[in-house]
Write a protein that holds these residues in place. Structure first.
Motif, PDB file in Angstrom:
ATOM      1  N   PHE A  90     -12.237   0.844  -2.696  1.00 18.27           N
ATOM      2  CA  PHE A  90     -11.088   1.611  -3.139  1.00 18.27           C
ATOM      3  C   PHE A  90      -9.977   0.642  -3.511  1.00 18.27           C
ATOM      4  O   PHE A  90     -10.114  -0.578  -3.324  1.00 18.27           O
ATOM      5  CB  PHE A  90     -10.619   2.565  -2.035  1.00 18.27           C
ATOM      6  CG  PHE A  90     -10.142   1.886  -0.785  1.00 18.27           C
ATOM      7  CD1 PHE A  90      -8.791   1.685  -0.545  1.00 18.27           C
ATOM      8  CD2 PHE A  90     -11.059   1.428   0.170  1.00 18.27           C
ATOM      9  CE1 PHE A  90      -8.354   1.046   0.605  1.00 18.27           C
ATOM     10  CE2 PHE A  90     -10.633   0.795   1.325  1.00 18.27           C
ATOM     11  CZ  PHE A  90      -9.274   0.604   1.543  1.00 18.27           C
ATOM     12  N   TYR A  91      -8.894   1.132  -4.061  1.00 18.37           N
ATOM     13  CA  TYR A  91      -7.790   0.234  -4.407  1.00 18.37           C
ATOM     14  C   TYR A  91      -6.501   0.699  -3.746  1.00 18.37           C
ATOM     15  O   TYR A  91      -6.301   1.879  -3.473  1.00 18.37           O
ATOM     16  CB  TYR A  91      -7.610   0.113  -5.925  1.00 18.37           C
ATOM     17  CG  TYR A  91      -7.053   1.338  -6.602  1.00 18.37           C
ATOM     18  CD1 TYR A  91      -5.672   1.528  -6.724  1.00 18.37           C
ATOM     19  CD2 TYR A  91      -7.899   2.308  -7.148  1.00 18.37           C
ATOM     20  CE1 TYR A  91      -5.147   2.650  -7.353  1.00 18.37           C
ATOM     21  CE2 TYR A  91      -7.391   3.429  -7.769  1.00 18.37           C
ATOM     22  CZ  TYR A  91      -6.009   3.594  -7.870  1.00 18.37           C
ATOM     23  OH  TYR A  91      -5.500   4.708  -8.483  1.00 18.37           O
ATOM     24  N   THR A  92      -5.658  -0.278  -3.464  1.00 15.19           N
ATOM     25  CA  THR A  92      -4.330  -0.024  -2.930  1.00 15.19           C
ATOM     26  C   THR A  92      -3.294  -0.534  -3.925  1.00 15.19           C
ATOM     27  O   THR A  92      -3.605  -1.354  -4.798  1.00 15.19           O
ATOM     28  CB  THR A  92      -4.130  -0.722  -1.572  1.00 15.19           C
ATOM     29  OG1 THR A  92      -4.440  -2.121  -1.712  1.00 15.19           O
ATOM     30  CG2 THR A  92      -5.025  -0.119  -0.515  1.00 15.19           C
ATOM     31  N   GLU A 108     -17.251   1.802   1.400  1.00 17.29           N
ATOM     32  CA  GLU A 108     -16.614   2.317   0.190  1.00 17.29           C
ATOM     33  C   GLU A 108     -15.643   1.281  -0.376  1.00 17.29           C
ATOM     34  O   GLU A 108     -14.973   0.570   0.385  1.00 17.29           O
ATOM     35  CB  GLU A 108     -15.856   3.619   0.476  1.00 17.29           C
ATOM     36  CG  GLU A 108     -16.759   4.819   0.708  1.00 17.29           C
ATOM     37  CD  GLU A 108     -15.997   6.138   0.713  1.00 17.29           C
ATOM     38  OE1 GLU A 108     -14.979   6.243  -0.003  1.00 17.29           O
ATOM     39  OE2 GLU A 108     -16.421   7.056   1.434  1.00 17.29           O
ATOM     40  N   ASP A 117      -8.220  -4.428  -4.951  1.00 22.09           N
ATOM     41  CA  ASP A 117      -9.489  -3.799  -4.592  1.00 22.09           C
ATOM     42  C   ASP A 117      -9.872  -4.197  -3.179  1.00 22.09           C
ATOM     43  O   ASP A 117      -9.818  -5.378  -2.808  1.00 22.09           O
ATOM     44  CB  ASP A 117     -10.584  -4.229  -5.562  1.00 22.09           C
ATOM     45  CG  ASP A 117     -10.322  -3.721  -6.972  1.00 22.09           C
ATOM     46  OD1 ASP A 117      -9.985  -2.538  -7.110  1.00 22.09           O
ATOM     47  OD2 ASP A 117     -10.435  -4.508  -7.923  1.00 22.09           O
ATOM     48  N   SER A 118     -10.256  -3.220  -2.398  1.00 20.80           N
ATOM     49  CA  SER A 118     -10.647  -3.456  -1.012  1.00 20.80           C
ATOM     50  C   SER A 118     -11.967  -2.771  -0.727  1.00 20.80           C
ATOM     51  O   SER A 118     -12.382  -1.863  -1.446  1.00 20.80           O
ATOM     52  CB  SER A 118      -9.578  -2.922  -0.045  1.00 20.80           C
ATOM     53  OG  SER A 118      -8.330  -3.546  -0.258  1.00 20.80           O
ATOM     54  N   GLN A 119     -12.618  -3.216   0.336  1.00 18.30           N
ATOM     55  CA  GLN A 119     -13.872  -2.603   0.758  1.00 18.30           C
ATOM     56  C   GLN A 119     -13.781  -2.302   2.251  1.00 18.30           C
ATOM     57  O   GLN A 119     -13.334  -3.134   3.043  1.00 18.30           O
ATOM     58  CB  GLN A 119     -15.050  -3.534   0.478  1.00 18.30           C
ATOM     59  CG  GLN A 119     -16.400  -2.845   0.602  1.00 18.30           C
ATOM     60  CD  GLN A 119     -17.494  -3.598  -0.125  1.00 18.30           C
ATOM     61  OE1 GLN A 119     -17.253  -4.572  -0.808  1.00 18.30           O
ATOM     62  NE2 GLN A 119     -18.718  -3.132   0.020  1.00 18.30           N
ATOM     63  N   LYS A 165      -3.232   4.174   1.387  1.00 19.30           N
ATOM     64  CA  LYS A 165      -4.633   4.458   1.125  1.00 19.30           C
ATOM     65  C   LYS A 165      -5.554   3.840   2.183  1.00 19.30           C
ATOM     66  O   LYS A 165      -6.493   4.498   2.671  1.00 19.30           O
ATOM     67  CB  LYS A 165      -5.026   3.923  -0.260  1.00 19.30           C
ATOM     68  CG  LYS A 165      -6.461   4.204  -0.672  1.00 19.30           C
ATOM     69  CD  LYS A 165      -6.728   5.682  -0.837  1.00 19.30           C
ATOM     70  CE  LYS A 165      -8.136   5.923  -1.372  1.00 19.30           C
ATOM     71  NZ  LYS A 165      -8.438   7.360  -1.520  1.00 19.30           N
ATOM     72  N   MET A 196      -8.089   5.838   4.653  1.00 18.94           N
ATOM     73  CA  MET A 196      -9.527   5.569   4.618  1.00 18.94           C
ATOM     74  C   MET A 196     -10.063   5.274   6.010  1.00 18.94           C
ATOM     75  O   MET A 196     -11.120   5.778   6.416  1.00 18.94           O
ATOM     76  CB  MET A 196      -9.807   4.389   3.681  1.00 18.94           C
ATOM     77  CG  MET A 196      -9.591   4.687   2.208  1.00 18.94           C
ATOM     78  SD  MET A 196     -10.857   5.765   1.497  1.00 18.94           S
ATOM     79  CE  MET A 196     -12.277   4.686   1.549  1.00 18.94           C
ATOM     80  N   TYR A 214      -2.368  -3.898  -8.186  1.00 12.30           N
ATOM     81  CA  TYR A 214      -3.488  -3.176  -7.595  1.00 12.30           C
ATOM     82  C   TYR A 214      -4.411  -4.170  -6.894  1.00 12.30           C
ATOM     83  O   TYR A 214      -4.620  -5.278  -7.383  1.00 12.30           O
ATOM     84  CB  TYR A 214      -4.258  -2.408  -8.679  1.00 12.30           C
ATOM     85  CG  TYR A 214      -3.418  -1.363  -9.365  1.00 12.30           C
ATOM     86  CD1 TYR A 214      -3.414  -0.042  -8.924  1.00 12.30           C
ATOM     87  CD2 TYR A 214      -2.591  -1.700 -10.433  1.00 12.30           C
ATOM     88  CE1 TYR A 214      -2.626   0.917  -9.534  1.00 12.30           C
ATOM     89  CE2 TYR A 214      -1.791  -0.740 -11.049  1.00 12.30           C
ATOM     90  CZ  TYR A 214      -1.818   0.555 -10.599  1.00 12.30           C
ATOM     91  OH  TYR A 214      -1.023   1.498 -11.210  1.00 12.30           O
ATOM     92  N   ASP A 264       0.840  -1.206   0.000  1.00  5.44           N
ATOM     93  CA  ASP A 264       0.000   0.000   0.000  1.00  5.44           C
ATOM     94  C   ASP A 264       0.876   1.257   0.000  1.00  5.44           C
ATOM     95  O   ASP A 264       0.929   2.009   0.976  1.00  5.44           O
ATOM     96  CB  ASP A 264      -0.931  -0.011   1.202  1.00  5.44           C
ATOM     97  CG  ASP A 264      -2.018   1.066   1.126  1.00  5.44           C
ATOM     98  OD1 ASP A 264      -2.097   1.761   0.097  1.00  5.44           O
ATOM     99  OD2 ASP A 264      -2.758   1.206   2.121  1.00  5.44           O
TER     100      ASP A 264
END
Length: 221
Positions: free
Chosen positions: A158-160, A156, A210-212, A8, A12, A208, A4
């Protein structure tokens, strides 16, 4: 490998909830990579993980944090003892419905529950899935969140970005493996080619993920 690179996920979480001067429980802290940042200016920060070696490493790096061996499925703490609980990429590694029940028990009435979870289609997660497919457990965790005794106040996606210096570093990264085998190299290279095409001039390699992120509160409060 640098995890990361833009911090990010940390930013967040800090945007979702105020941690300063609070008593915080982190579940699934690993070696404490995020703990040392999240614990800044908290009143008390307790972080647990079931892996003894990870806890030993965490203790050697972060002397101001109370690191303990433990799992979210059976918390050692009293009822209503934390105003903030954070699952850091760990809910899908345990029986998620049990862990959420325990979090409900330990969280104060008006407390905040933060859950950070990967999504199964992220690039970084795809490499983990080469050796142990977590897609089902990730989906189970998300289903548990949607059907638990908490209400979702905010979520939300987002990506790291994970950065590897070169291909060798990527090939030798554990990705959840207990032992790195020679035949793993081909599988990793094939997956990287599917994602990036040509492997020439790709250093450093950025993946990359994707996380929530969820912010939950107890219902009726």
């Amino acid at each position: 490998m640098e995890y990361d690179i833009n911090n990010k996920a940390l930013k967040m979480i800090q945007d979702f909830v105020v941690l300063q001067k609070q008593k915080v429980l982190e579940i699934g802290c690993g070696e404490g990579r995020m703990s040392k940042f999240l614990s800044h200016e908290t009143q008390r920060y307790i972080a647990i993980d079931p892996d003894e070696k990870s806890i030993e490493k965490a203790k050697s790096k972060n002397l101001n944090i109370d690191f303990r061996i433990g799992t979210g499925e059976a918390l050692e703490f009293e009822d209503s003892s934390f105003p903030i609980i954070i699952f850091t990429l760990s809910l899908h590694h345990q029986k998620s419905h049990l862990a959420l029940k325990e979090a409900y028990r330990v969280l104060t009435e008006k407390g905040h529950l933060i859950i950070l979870e990967p999504l199964a289609n992220g690039e970084f997660t795809q490499f983990f899935n080469l050796f142990e497919d977590e897609s089902e457990s990730i989906q189970d965790a998300l289903n548990s969140i949607e059907n638990c005794d908490f209400k979702i106040e905010r979520k939300e996606v987002f990506y790291t970005v994970m950065s590897f210096n070169n291909l060798d570093e990527l090939i030798n990264y554990p990705f959840g493996r207990k032992k790195i085998k020679k035949e793993d190299t081909g599988r990793i290279i094939k997956t990287l080619q599917q994602l990036r095409g040509s492997l020439t001039n790709v250093n450093p390699i950025h993946l990359y993920d994707d996380s929530q992120l969820f912010l939950l509160r107890k219902k009726n409060f």
